[in-house]
Every structure is written in structure tokens, then in C-alpha cells.
Design an enzyme around this catalytic site. Structure first.
Site, PDB file in Angstrom:
ATOM      1  N   CYS A 122     -30.207 -52.879 -62.529  1.00  0.00           N
ATOM      2  CA  CYS A 122     -30.291 -54.328 -62.807  1.00  0.00           C
ATOM      3  C   CYS A 122     -31.693 -54.757 -62.372  1.00  0.00           C
ATOM      4  CB  CYS A 122     -29.220 -55.077 -62.038  1.00  0.00           C
ATOM      5  SG  CYS A 122     -29.483 -55.022 -60.278  1.00  0.00           S
ATOM      6  N   ARG A 150     -22.223 -66.623 -59.322  1.00  0.00           N
ATOM      7  CA  ARG A 150     -21.503 -65.392 -58.944  1.00  0.00           C
ATOM      8  C   ARG A 150     -21.303 -65.309 -57.441  1.00  0.00           C
ATOM      9  NH1 ARG A 150     -24.688 -60.852 -59.559  1.00  0.00           N
ATOM     10  NH2 ARG A 150     -22.979 -59.972 -58.392  1.00  0.00           N
ATOM     11  N   LYS A 197     -18.448 -62.715 -50.708  1.00  0.00           N
ATOM     12  CA  LYS A 197     -18.435 -62.081 -52.035  1.00  0.00           C
ATOM     13  C   LYS A 197     -18.454 -60.557 -51.877  1.00  0.00           C
ATOM     14  CE  LYS A 197     -22.355 -61.316 -54.382  1.00  0.00           C
ATOM     15  NZ  LYS A 197     -22.497 -59.900 -54.800  1.00  0.00           N
ATOM     16  N   ASN A 198     -19.328 -60.057 -50.991  1.00  0.00           N
ATOM     17  CA  ASN A 198     -19.513 -58.604 -50.923  1.00  0.00           C
ATOM     18  C   ASN A 198     -18.385 -57.887 -50.198  1.00  0.00           C
ATOM     19  OD1 ASN A 198     -21.714 -58.953 -52.435  1.00  0.00           O
ATOM     20  ND2 ASN A 198     -23.201 -58.699 -50.782  1.00  0.00           N
ATOM     21  N   ARG A 232     -30.571 -49.025 -58.939  1.00  0.00           N
ATOM     22  CA  ARG A 232     -29.215 -49.040 -58.343  1.00  0.00           C
ATOM     23  C   ARG A 232     -28.358 -47.890 -58.867  1.00  0.00           C
ATOM     24  NH1 ARG A 232     -27.115 -55.060 -57.504  1.00  0.00           N
ATOM     25  NH2 ARG A 232     -25.996 -54.051 -55.801  1.00  0.00           N
ATOM     26  N   ASP A 249     -30.209 -59.382 -48.735  1.00  0.00           N
ATOM     27  CA  ASP A 249     -29.710 -60.488 -49.564  1.00  0.00           C
ATOM     28  C   ASP A 249     -30.207 -61.849 -49.086  1.00  0.00           C
ATOM     29  OD1 ASP A 249     -26.439 -58.963 -50.108  1.00  0.00           O
ATOM     30  OD2 ASP A 249     -28.430 -58.555 -50.920  1.00  0.00           O
TER      31      ASP A 249
HETATM   32  C1  EPZ Z   1     -24.244 -53.971 -51.671  1.00  0.00           C
HETATM   33  O1  EPZ Z   1     -24.794 -53.371 -52.826  1.00  0.00           O
HETATM   34  C2  EPZ Z   1     -24.223 -55.456 -51.973  1.00  0.00           C
HETATM   35  N1  EPZ Z   1     -23.394 -55.702 -53.150  1.00  0.00           N
HETATM   36  C3  EPZ Z   1     -25.649 -55.946 -52.227  1.00  0.00           C
HETATM   37  O2  EPZ Z   1     -25.587 -57.356 -52.413  1.00  0.00           O
HETATM   38  C4  EPZ Z   1     -26.475 -55.660 -50.973  1.00  0.00           C
HETATM   39  O3  EPZ Z   1     -27.810 -56.050 -51.216  1.00  0.00           O
HETATM   40  C5  EPZ Z   1     -26.409 -54.165 -50.664  1.00  0.00           C
HETATM   41  O4  EPZ Z   1     -25.049 -53.752 -50.503  1.00  0.00           O
HETATM   42  C6  EPZ Z   1     -27.161 -53.816 -49.393  1.00  0.00           C
HETATM   43  O5  EPZ Z   1     -26.620 -54.526 -48.338  1.00  0.00           O
HETATM   44  C7  EPZ Z   1     -22.062 -55.665 -53.012  1.00  0.00           C
HETATM   45  O6  EPZ Z   1     -21.554 -55.409 -51.945  1.00  0.00           O
HETATM   46  C8  EPZ Z   1     -21.262 -55.965 -54.241  1.00  0.00           C
HETATM   47  P1  EPZ Z   1     -26.297 -50.012 -51.388  1.00  0.00           P
HETATM   48  P2  EPZ Z   1     -24.759 -51.771 -52.981  1.00  0.00           P
HETATM   49  O7  EPZ Z   1     -25.442 -48.951 -51.985  1.00  0.00           O
HETATM   50  O8  EPZ Z   1     -23.519 -51.246 -52.383  1.00  0.00           O
HETATM   51  C9  EPZ Z   1     -29.660 -47.200 -53.266  1.00  0.00           C
HETATM   52  C10 EPZ Z   1     -25.974 -59.385 -53.497  1.00  0.00           C
HETATM   53  O9  EPZ Z   1     -27.016 -60.041 -53.729  1.00  0.00           O
HETATM   54  N2  EPZ Z   1     -28.544 -46.343 -53.694  1.00  0.00           N
HETATM   55  O10 EPZ Z   1     -26.290 -50.207 -49.915  1.00  0.00           O
HETATM   56  O11 EPZ Z   1     -25.078 -51.426 -54.381  1.00  0.00           O
HETATM   57  C11 EPZ Z   1     -29.693 -48.488 -54.065  1.00  0.00           C
HETATM   58  O12 EPZ Z   1     -30.388 -48.278 -55.282  1.00  0.00           O
HETATM   59  C12 EPZ Z   1     -25.984 -57.895 -53.698  1.00  0.00           C
HETATM   60  O13 EPZ Z   1     -24.918 -59.860 -53.053  1.00  0.00           O
HETATM   61  C13 EPZ Z   1     -28.819 -45.101 -54.262  1.00  0.00           C
HETATM   62  O14 EPZ Z   1     -29.972 -44.713 -54.408  1.00  0.00           O
HETATM   63  O15 EPZ Z   1     -25.996 -51.393 -52.047  1.00  0.00           O
HETATM   64  C14 EPZ Z   1     -30.422 -49.439 -53.153  1.00  0.00           C
HETATM   65  O16 EPZ Z   1     -31.814 -49.233 -53.296  1.00  0.00           O
HETATM   66  C15 EPZ Z   1     -27.315 -57.363 -54.179  1.00  0.00           C
HETATM   67  N3  EPZ Z   1     -27.782 -44.315 -54.655  1.00  0.00           N
HETATM   68  C16 EPZ Z   1     -29.976 -48.973 -51.762  1.00  0.00           C
HETATM   69  O17 EPZ Z   1     -29.468 -47.641 -51.925  1.00  0.00           O
HETATM   70  C17 EPZ Z   1     -26.474 -44.718 -54.509  1.00  0.00           C
HETATM   71  O18 EPZ Z   1     -25.566 -43.950 -54.868  1.00  0.00           O
HETATM   72  C18 EPZ Z   1     -28.899 -49.877 -51.158  1.00  0.00           C
HETATM   73  O19 EPZ Z   1     -27.786 -49.772 -51.948  1.00  0.00           O
HETATM   74  C19 EPZ Z   1     -26.219 -45.990 -53.945  1.00  0.00           C
HETATM   75  C20 EPZ Z   1     -27.268 -46.775 -53.531  1.00  0.00           C
END
Ligand code: EPZ
Length: 417
Positions: A116, A396, A22-23, A121, A304
Site C-alpha cells: 500500500c 477507517r 482499530k488495530n 508490506r 502510527d
Molecule cells: C500493524 O501492521 C498495524 N496494523 C499498523 O497500523 C502498524 O503501523 C504496524 O502494525 C506496526 O505497529 C494493524 O494492526 C491492522 P508489522 P502490520 O507486521 O502488522 C514489515 C495503522 O495506521 N513486514 O509490524 O502490517 C512491514 O513491511 C496501521 O493503523 C515484513 O517485511 O505491521 C513493515 O515494514 C498502519 N514482512 C514492518 O515489517 C512481514 O511478513 C512492520 O510491519 C510482515 C511485516
């Protein structure tokens, strides 16, 4: 409302085939829009996030066919369009169209839902990257207008190795003049998959899978093709189920290297995993040992899989300590596990899990995708019947979950009332 009804305790035997990640696919579909030609994506999982992204791609004028897990996206009539709240709030990964439309049309207009249940996020790292490339950003009540006269290659350092920011900034840099380097880039396998698609279309991206990614701007992208990698989170979830209920349960379509940390921790509990080529045979183990888990960016233990793992830890003898370091609020499944008989003390990021406890089925809620997975695992091992509501979250990210589990002996059904 859709619900899962599970009568727990059945042994699981037979084969579960893992679908495309998915990701990865939620970024591959927007990435395909960077080209003006036909792009083909194989091994696309039949999950609701894919359906929603197909609607958005059609909104942007592309012609799409999706048959036998292959998605064909014909961009020859693609055009820029605003992505309204109706679409963007249905899937968080809609933010990838920011980088794609900015890159291709020098203008992206998209409303973005923000936080969310697992955390706020924010997308500040994405936006800072766009600005560093030369974009101007206007935000009016959750609607983002991102424009650029021109995008010029630059050096970008990510304060946190964000998956989404790494991908979105790569998209925005594809056509930039000159070279862009992203330092402290995320190293997840999904990023390697996405860069393979970009380069198949004629992009010039190197360093995927390391913490420095280099993008040399190009003028045009052509036809491309990619196969979505297997979903390591789906695979890890079913391997955990097999550790609790398996009788020669075969999980097919697993890339062992993508699950290194998870396999190591499961083996520490005493799990019985036999890897052969691209599949693993899992057998249940009666006496599991408690372990400590800290979630980290790849190649650390993936956030995850933290929630399904916390359900497994309720079955381990002794005290397991669990720390979530990626999101600020990813423990919403814990109260529901305790209602089923678990013995867990938790705050938003830390849990102390005392096992082994016998879980008893009851009605519970899936508060988010992976919390839903944790409740599914709990229902599968609990005595009696578990009813999980809000299961749209689960659908999802877990393709054909009822068929896949019923086919290996689970007593599980989906009802709509
Ligand atoms: C991706 O989310 C995945 N989703 C998430 O999977 C996964 O948990 C995450 O990566 C970490 O591996 C998809 O790929 C669609 P991040 P993403 O940017 O890209 C903070 C699932 O269950 N952050 O690595 O949103 C953020 O708040 C989902 O499949 C900022 O502060 O993750 C979080 O605390 C859940 N500012 C941390 O970084 C930003 O601009 C990790 O976020 C971006 C992120």
C-alpha cells in the site's frame, strides 16, 4: 467523494471519549472465528474496517449482531469459504483469516492485496511461520492457498518483531499438536488484548507483551468474551490536538502505560498533560520546544503517531529531526504540510522540521490513514479553511471523528460531492 471541511483555530474544550482500538479489533474479529461457539466482543468501534470484517465473518457462515458497541459472533453454523479479492482488498487485516482458517479447517484460500502507499508490506514472516508449522503454500496471481495435513508445534524466530506475523502465527498454532514458541514476538498492547480473548475461549497462550510467546495446542475452543482496549493511536492523536488547541480538553478512556513514549516526547516539547485515572486533561501551550523522534516497535514511539506528530513539530520552535524506521514510505503527507506553509525537508524515512511556521488552510489529500490524521491536525490549527479529500482513509481508523471534534468546539464537517 467524501471530504472534510475544517475552519481552523478554534479552541477545544469538553470531553472526547476514545473508542476501541482499530488495530486490536481487526484481529479480535477473525480470532473469534477460531471457536465453534458464541464469542462476544465489547467496546467495538464503529469504523469502516469493522463493517468490512463483519461482512467477511458472515461470508464464513457466522451469525453476527452489532449493537451498542457489542459484537456477538455465533459460530455454530460457521464453515470454511474462500475470501475473494472483493473482500480482501477492502481491508489489509483480512490476512488474519489465513491463520484462522488454516488453524480451524487446515485450509485457507484468500487473495491478498500486498503493498500500500506506506510500503510494500509483504507477509513473508507470516508465510514462513505457517510453513514451519507444517503448512504448504501455493500462490497464484495474489491468491494464496494454504493447506496442512497436520500442524505441529515448533520454534519460530521473527527477523522483525512484526505485529501481524506474531498474531497470525499465534492463530495458526492454536490447534497445533504440541507447543509453539515465537521468538522476537511483537509486544504491542493489542497483542495482549488478542491473547486475552484466545485464552477466554480456552486457548493456552502465555508471554503476551514479551518477546517470547508460547502457545500450547488445544483440541477445541468454547465461548469467549473480551473488551477491546482503548485506541492508543486515536488517543495520542487527540492529545496532540489538545496540546495545540486545548482549553481543559478531557480525553477519556486512555491507558497511560500504552502511550509512554508519546507522553514522554510531548512533555519534552513542553506539553501540559494531567493524567487522572483513565483520562487526561490537555491544555494548549504557546511556546513548544523542538524534539527529535525515531519511530520504533512497542514500547518505542509508534509509527502510527509519527505522521500526526510531524504536524505538531511544525509548531515547535527550532529544528526537529524525525526518523521513520518501520515503513519505507510514510512521509507522503509532508508535501501537503509544506503546501500549507510548513518548512520541512524530507525523504521517504527522514524529515527535518523547522518551526514554528504558521499554516494556512487549502485543499489537501489524505494519502493514507495516519497521513489523513496529520492533515486533520494541520487543518485544525491552520488559518482559514482546509479541505481534505480521500477521507475514507481517515474514517477507517477514527470513529465518529466529526462528531467527536465538533462536540468540543471544532468547526469541522463532512461533505459528500
Ligand atoms: C500493524 O501492521 C498495524 N496494523 C499498523 O497500523 C502498524 O503501523 C504496524 O502494525 C506496526 O505497529 C494493524 O494492526 C491492522 P508489522 P502490520 O507486521 O502488522 C514489515 C495503522 O495506521 N513486514 O509490524 O502490517 C512491514 O513491511 C496501521 O493503523 C515484513 O517485511 O505491521 C513493515 O515494514 C498502519 N514482512 C514492518 O515489517 C512481514 O511478513 C512492520 O510491519 C510482515 C511485516
Amino acid at each position: 467523494m467524501k471530504k472534510l471541511i475544517i475552519n481552523g483555530g478554534n479552541e477545544l474544550s469538553g470531553t472526547i471519549k476514545i473508542g476501541g482500538a482499530k488495530n486490536s479489533v481487526v484481529a479480535l474479529i477473525p480470532a473469534a472465528m477460531l471457536s465453534d461457539e458464541v464469542v462476544i466482543i465489547d467496546n467495538v468501534p464503529n469504523i469502516s474496517d469493522v463493517q468490512k470484517l463483519i461482512e467477511m465473518v458472515k461470508l464464513l457462515g457466522a451469525e453476527v449482531t452489532y449493537e451498542n458497541d457489542t459484537l456477538i459472533i455465533d459460530n455454530r453454523k460457521s464453515k470454511n469459504a474462500e475470501i475473494s479479492e472483493e473482500y480482501s482488498t477492502s481491508i489489509r487485516a483480512s490476512y488474519y483469516f489465513m491463520g484462522v482458517l488454516l488453524s480451524k479447517y487446515k485450509k485457507a484460500k484468500i487473495s491478498y492485496p500486498g503493498g500500500c502507499v506506506i510500503g510494500s508490506r509483504p507477509i513473508d514472516f507470516h508465510l514462513k511461520g505457517f510453513e514451519k508449522l507444517g503448512a504448504k503454500i501455493k500462490i497464484e496471481d495474489n491468491s494464496y492457498t494454504i493447506t496442512a495435513e497436520e500442524l505441529k508445534g515448533t520454534e519460530i524466530y521473527l527477523d522483525f518483531a512484526s505485529v501481524g506475523a506474531t498474531i497470525n502465527i499465534m492463530f495458526a498454532a492454536i490447534y497445533a499438536e504440541g507447543t509453539t514458541k515465537i521468538y522476537n514476538a511483537a509486544k504491542e498492547p493489542e497483542i495482549v488484548n488478542i491473547v486475552s480473548l484466545l485464552n477466554s475461549m480456552g486457548a493456552r497462550v502465555s508471554g503476551a507483551g514479551t518477546d517470547v510467546i508460547t502457545i500450547k495446542g488445544v483440541k477445541k475452543l468454547e465461548r469467549g468474551r473480551i473488551e477491546v482496549i482503548p485506541d492508543r493511536i486515536e488517543a495520542g492523536t487527540y492529545i496532540m490536538l489538545g496540546t495545540l488547541l486545548g482549553n481543559n480538553l478531557k480525553i477519556e478512556g486512555v491507558i497511560k502505560e500504552h502511550l509512554g513514549a508519546v507522553i514522554a516526547k510531548l512533555q519534552e516539547t513542553g506539553a501540559d498533560l494531567k493524567f487522572v485515572e483513565n483520562y487526561v486533561i490537555v491544555n494548549k501551550v504557546e511556546k513548544l520546544k523542538s524534539v527529535n523522534i525515531i519511530t520504533k516497535t512497542y514500547p518505542g514511539f509508534p509509527t502510527d503517531l509519527g505522521q500526526p506528530m510531524s504536524t505538531l513539530l511544525t509548531q515547535c520552535e527550532g529544528i526537529s529531526k524525525f526518523e521513520e524506521t518501520i515503513y519505507e514510505n510514510r512521509m507522503r503527507h509532508i508535501p501537503h504540510l509544506n503546501e500549507m506553509g510548513a518548512n520541512i525537508e524530507a525523504d521517504n524515512c527522514n524529515a527535518k522540521i523547522i518551526g514554528k511556521t504558521n499554516l494556512v488552510g487549502r485543499e489537501v489529500i489524505a494519502t493514507d490513514l495516519r497521513a489523513g490524521a496529520a492533515m486533520m491536525v494541520a487543518g485544525m490549527i491552520a488559518k482559514g479553511t482546509t479541505i481534505i479529500t480521500n477521507i475514507e482513509h481517515i474514517l477507517r481508523g477514527y470513529e465518529n471523528i466529526v462528531d467527536k471534534l465538533s462536540n468540543v468546539g471544532a468547526d469541522i464537517k463532512l461533505i459528500e460531492d
